[in-house]
Scaffold this active site. Structure first.
Site, PDB file in Angstrom:
ATOM      1  N   LYS A 113       0.839  -1.210   0.000  1.00 55.05           N
ATOM      2  CA  LYS A 113       0.000   0.000   0.000  1.00 55.05           C
ATOM      3  C   LYS A 113       0.875   1.262   0.000  1.00 55.05           C
ATOM      4  O   LYS A 113       2.083   1.185   0.282  1.00 55.05           O
ATOM      5  CB  LYS A 113      -0.905  -0.015   1.237  1.00 55.05           C
ATOM      6  CG  LYS A 113      -0.136   0.003   2.562  1.00 55.05           C
ATOM      7  CD  LYS A 113      -1.046  -0.247   3.752  1.00 55.05           C
ATOM      8  CE  LYS A 113      -0.250  -0.258   5.042  1.00 55.05           C
ATOM      9  NZ  LYS A 113      -1.080  -0.675   6.194  1.00 55.05           N
ATOM     10  N   TYR A 160      15.345  30.881   4.757  1.00 52.21           N
ATOM     11  CA  TYR A 160      14.212  31.659   5.273  1.00 52.21           C
ATOM     12  C   TYR A 160      14.315  31.878   6.775  1.00 52.21           C
ATOM     13  O   TYR A 160      14.634  30.946   7.529  1.00 52.21           O
ATOM     14  CB  TYR A 160      12.896  30.925   5.012  1.00 52.21           C
ATOM     15  CG  TYR A 160      12.443  30.938   3.570  1.00 52.21           C
ATOM     16  CD1 TYR A 160      12.094  32.128   2.937  1.00 52.21           C
ATOM     17  CD2 TYR A 160      12.338  29.742   2.861  1.00 52.21           C
ATOM     18  CE1 TYR A 160      11.657  32.123   1.612  1.00 52.21           C
ATOM     19  CE2 TYR A 160      11.892  29.728   1.545  1.00 52.21           C
ATOM     20  CZ  TYR A 160      11.562  30.924   0.922  1.00 52.21           C
ATOM     21  OH  TYR A 160      11.134  30.916  -0.377  1.00 52.21           O
TER      22      TYR A 160
HETATM   23  C1  LIG Z   1      -0.317  -1.700   6.850  1.00 55.27           C
HETATM   24  C2  LIG Z   1      -0.926  -2.916   7.413  1.00 55.27           C
HETATM   25  C3  LIG Z   1      -0.151  -4.063   7.651  1.00 55.27           C
HETATM   26  C4  LIG Z   1       1.360  -4.079   7.515  1.00 55.27           C
HETATM   27  O1  LIG Z   1       1.930  -3.604   8.716  1.00 55.27           O
HETATM   28  P1  LIG Z   1       3.527  -3.487   8.942  1.00 55.27           P
HETATM   29  O2  LIG Z   1       3.641  -2.988  10.319  1.00 55.27           O
HETATM   30  O3  LIG Z   1       4.006  -2.482   7.928  1.00 55.27           O
HETATM   31  O4  LIG Z   1       4.096  -4.817   8.717  1.00 55.27           O
HETATM   32  C5  LIG Z   1      -0.807  -5.206   8.067  1.00 55.27           C
HETATM   33  N1  LIG Z   1      -2.145  -5.203   8.258  1.00 55.27           N
HETATM   34  C6  LIG Z   1      -2.912  -4.120   8.065  1.00 55.27           C
HETATM   35  C7  LIG Z   1      -4.358  -4.186   8.313  1.00 55.27           C
HETATM   36  C8  LIG Z   1      -2.330  -2.940   7.653  1.00 55.27           C
HETATM   37  O5  LIG Z   1      -3.095  -1.859   7.487  1.00 55.27           O
END
Ligand SMILES: *Cc1c(COP(=O)(O)O)cnc(C)c1O
Length: 369
Positions: free
Chosen positions: A35, A262
């Site tokens: 993701k 800045y």
């Molecule tokens: C993002 C996510 C994961 C992965 O988690 P990590 O800590 O990056 O391994 C697993 N399950 C869900 C539901 C997530 O949203």
């Protein structure tokens, strides 16, 4: 010379997955979570490397992400984990993704979609064992929902799942509370529907407790070689895949008292040389790093000085310097045996490594190496 580039060592992603597969002991499948464009690393290239390293499934959060990944890897089981609007659902289903369900209304909607597409929708029933976000917290209702899915010819009950709130906190007892709740729910559902897979573990849980592995683990952060516990990834056999690189666009002499950037938040305490790098918060180098970061040039750490601007940052090179315009600068990664990790930037910013790499903006090209 590149203005700014996120270089991704895909071989590291592959090895990290092989490492996770060993941790899972061959009994539990590895689902690589790609993701948010692979936590900022580039989803497609990382998914390919993860599959080469032993991942057998992929997961994303949104319908649009499912569209991208599902089309590219049509043969690999894909789970869209997030809540879906009707439009998102169309994207996810068109990409062949499996989806999450925890409410009866959405189950009815999925059932209608399954009928319309002439093919059952594969669903993962979500138990909220304590995260307090998506999922149904009532074990009886989760079982009833699983039964309703299993009995519906328009739906295939593929999985039962949950998510931990404190897997990355070694001292937390709440992890065990959630694990106990979910173990009971998963056992009840699998007793009635043996083909269903149970999954709960994220990266931290995989390293923390074998009992959390079940039939599949959903790993994100560790796939990219970042430490789920915000420590040193090497201690868990993980290698960071991403480096963020730029170059020195200019080197100039500063007299004591002259300022850079800045608001004049930094003034040269003595005569010195200042390097200018052509990237900034427009690239995801957070403004919170103003006067609080180090950057590698010629294998040495140099303090970032002054305010981070949208397109530039400035670096104090010291009273004598060999640094020249055109030299490579490393904001995350290795150079000449020195390393700056995403975890270091996260600590300075009061955040976690996840946010550091996700925050590298779309203006920075991702380059596989
Ligand atoms: C993002 C996510 C994961 C992965 O988690 P990590 O800590 O990056 O391994 C697993 N399950 C869900 C539901 C997530 O949203």
């Amino acid at each position: 010379m590149t203005r700014a580039v996120a270089r991704i060592e895909v071989g590291a992603v592959e090895r990290n997955c092989a490492r996770l597969a060993v941790e899972l002991g061959g009994e539990s499948e590895l689902c690589a979570v790609v993701k948010a464009d692979g936590y900022g690393h580039g989803a497609e290239a990382c998914a390919e490397a993860a599959l080469a390293g032993g991942a057998t499934r992929l997961a994303v959060a949104t319908g649009a992400e499912a569209g991208r990944i599902g089309r590219r890897f049509p043969q690999v089981p894909l789970l869209t984990m997030g809540a879906l609007t009707p439009e998102d659902l169309e994207d996810a289903l068109a990409a062949g993704s499996e989806v999450a369900v925890w409410r009866d209304g959405f189950r009815d909607f999925l059932s209608a979609r399954g009928r319309a597409q002439g093919r059952p929708v594969r669903v993962h029933v979500k138990h909220d064992s304590g995260m307090g976000r998506l999922g149904n917290p009532d074990p009886g209702e989760v079982l009833a929902l699983a039964r309703a899915c299993a009995e519906d010819p328009q739906l295939d009950l593929a999985g039962v799942w949950t998510h931990f709130a404190t897997a990355d906190e070694p001292g937390s007892d709440f992890f065990d509370v959630q694990l106990e709740r979910f173990t009971a729910v998963a056992a009840a559902i699998k007793a009635e529907f043996p083909g269903t897979i149970a999954h709960a573990a994220n990266s931290a849980a995989v390293f923390r407790d074998r009992r959390s592995h079940f039939d599949m683990a959903r790993c994100g952060i560790a796939v990219y070689g970042l430490d789920p516990f915000q420590g040193d990834p090497a201690e868990r056999g993980l290698r960071p895949a991403l480096s963020l690189r730029s170059y020195v666009a200019d080197v100039k002499r500063f007299a004591a008292g002259e300022s850079a950037g800045y608001g004049r938040t930094w003034r040269a305490p003595a005569d010195t040389w200042v390097g200018v790098l052509p990237l900034g918060y427009g690239d995801g180098v957070r403004r919170g790093l103003s006067n609080d970061a180090e950057i590698l040039i010629r294998g040495r750490r140099h303090p970032l000085v002054g305010t981070v601007s949208m397109d530039n940052v400035t670096v104090d090179l010291g009273p004598e310097t060999e640094v020249e315009p055109g030299d490579e600068a490393v904001l995350i990664g290795e150079q000449g045996g020195e390393t700056i990790r995403a975890e270091e930037l996260a600590r300075r910013l009061g955040t976690i490594n996840y946010e550091v790499t996700c925050g590298i903006s779309a203006r920075v090209p991702r380059e596989s190496a």
